[in-house]
Design an enzyme around this catalytic site. Structure first.
Site, PDB file in Angstrom:
ATOM      1  N   CYS A 117       0.820  -1.217   0.000  1.00  0.00           N
ATOM      2  CA  CYS A 117       0.000   0.000   0.000  1.00  0.00           C
ATOM      3  C   CYS A 117       0.853   1.265   0.000  1.00  0.00           C
ATOM      4  CB  CYS A 117      -0.931   0.013   1.208  1.00  0.00           C
ATOM      5  SG  CYS A 117      -2.023  -1.418   1.287  1.00  0.00           S
ATOM      6  N   HIS A 118       1.875   1.296   0.836  1.00  0.00           N
ATOM      7  CA  HIS A 118       2.692   2.499   0.954  1.00  0.00           C
ATOM      8  C   HIS A 118       4.190   2.221   0.892  1.00  0.00           C
ATOM      9  CE1 HIS A 118      -1.217   3.430   2.854  1.00  0.00           C
ATOM     10  NE2 HIS A 118      -1.117   4.457   2.042  1.00  0.00           N
ATOM     11  N   GLY A 119       4.558   0.959   0.685  1.00  0.00           N
ATOM     12  CA  GLY A 119       5.958   0.628   0.435  1.00  0.00           C
ATOM     13  C   GLY A 119       6.840   0.406   1.648  1.00  0.00           C
TER      14      GLY A 119
END
Length: 183
Positions: free
Chosen positions: A147-149
């Site tokens: 989702c956000h790494g």
């Protein structure tokens, strides 16, 4: 002859009767208050189904080296991984001073062979990938939150990305050699 009681004697009887009525009234009020308050207080206790979820027991004996399972505890996924010797070595070799949330591998495990952690990304609550052999493991061969790494290493410690902290280790204990209780 008329029976004449001494005035002081009547006064004593009246006081003792009045004292008895005060005590009886107070006792009845206390019992009534307790009868009212007990159900109210008892209703604040957690329900039986909630208490059942408060702790779970997991048999780890079917896990082979390198295998992961996911169980649910308090509505959250808990990742349990039987670490390979290489994963344990890699996790222990990390310089803890370089970590955003410094924790040694030994601080995160009770038995170094088993890693137990809540599988919820500490950034925004996503579920990181890495439990299945086909999942991307991220840059540190652990878990990856697409989702956000955020990237986590083989000990579940954040190594890259926006996550502020390591994956949480829930309270757990070994109740037998290959059986744990979470919660």
């Amino acid at each position: 002859m008329a029976d004449i009681t001494h005035p002081d004697k009547r006064e004593d009887e009246g006081e003792s009767r009045r004292d008895f009525l005060y005590l009886a009234t107070a006792a009845t009020g206390a019992v009534g208050l307790a009868a009212f308050a007990w159900p109210l207080i008892d209703s604040m206790n957690p329900a039986a189904d909630t208490l059942a979820l408060a702790s779970i027991e997991i048999d780890l004996s079917p896990l082979t080296v390198g295998q992961s399972i996911t169980v649910t505890w308090r509505g959250k996924p808990v990742f349990i991984r039987r670490q390979t010797p290489e994963e344990i070595e890699a996790a222990k070799a990390v310089d803890v001073a370089t970590l955003r949330d410094p924790q040694t591998y030994d601080e995160r495990t009770i038995n170094p062979e088993y890693l137990v952690m809540v599988g919820v990304c500490t950034h925004l609550g996503c579920i990181p990938l890495g439990q299945k052999p086909s999942d991307p493991k991220g840059n540190y061969n652990g878990w990856f939150c697409p989702c956000h790494g955020s990237h986590y290493d083989t000990a579940g410690r954040v190594r890259q990305g926006p996550a502020p902290a390591n994956l949480e280790v829930p309270p757990y204990e070994f109740i037998e050699d290959a059986r744990i209780r979470i919660g």
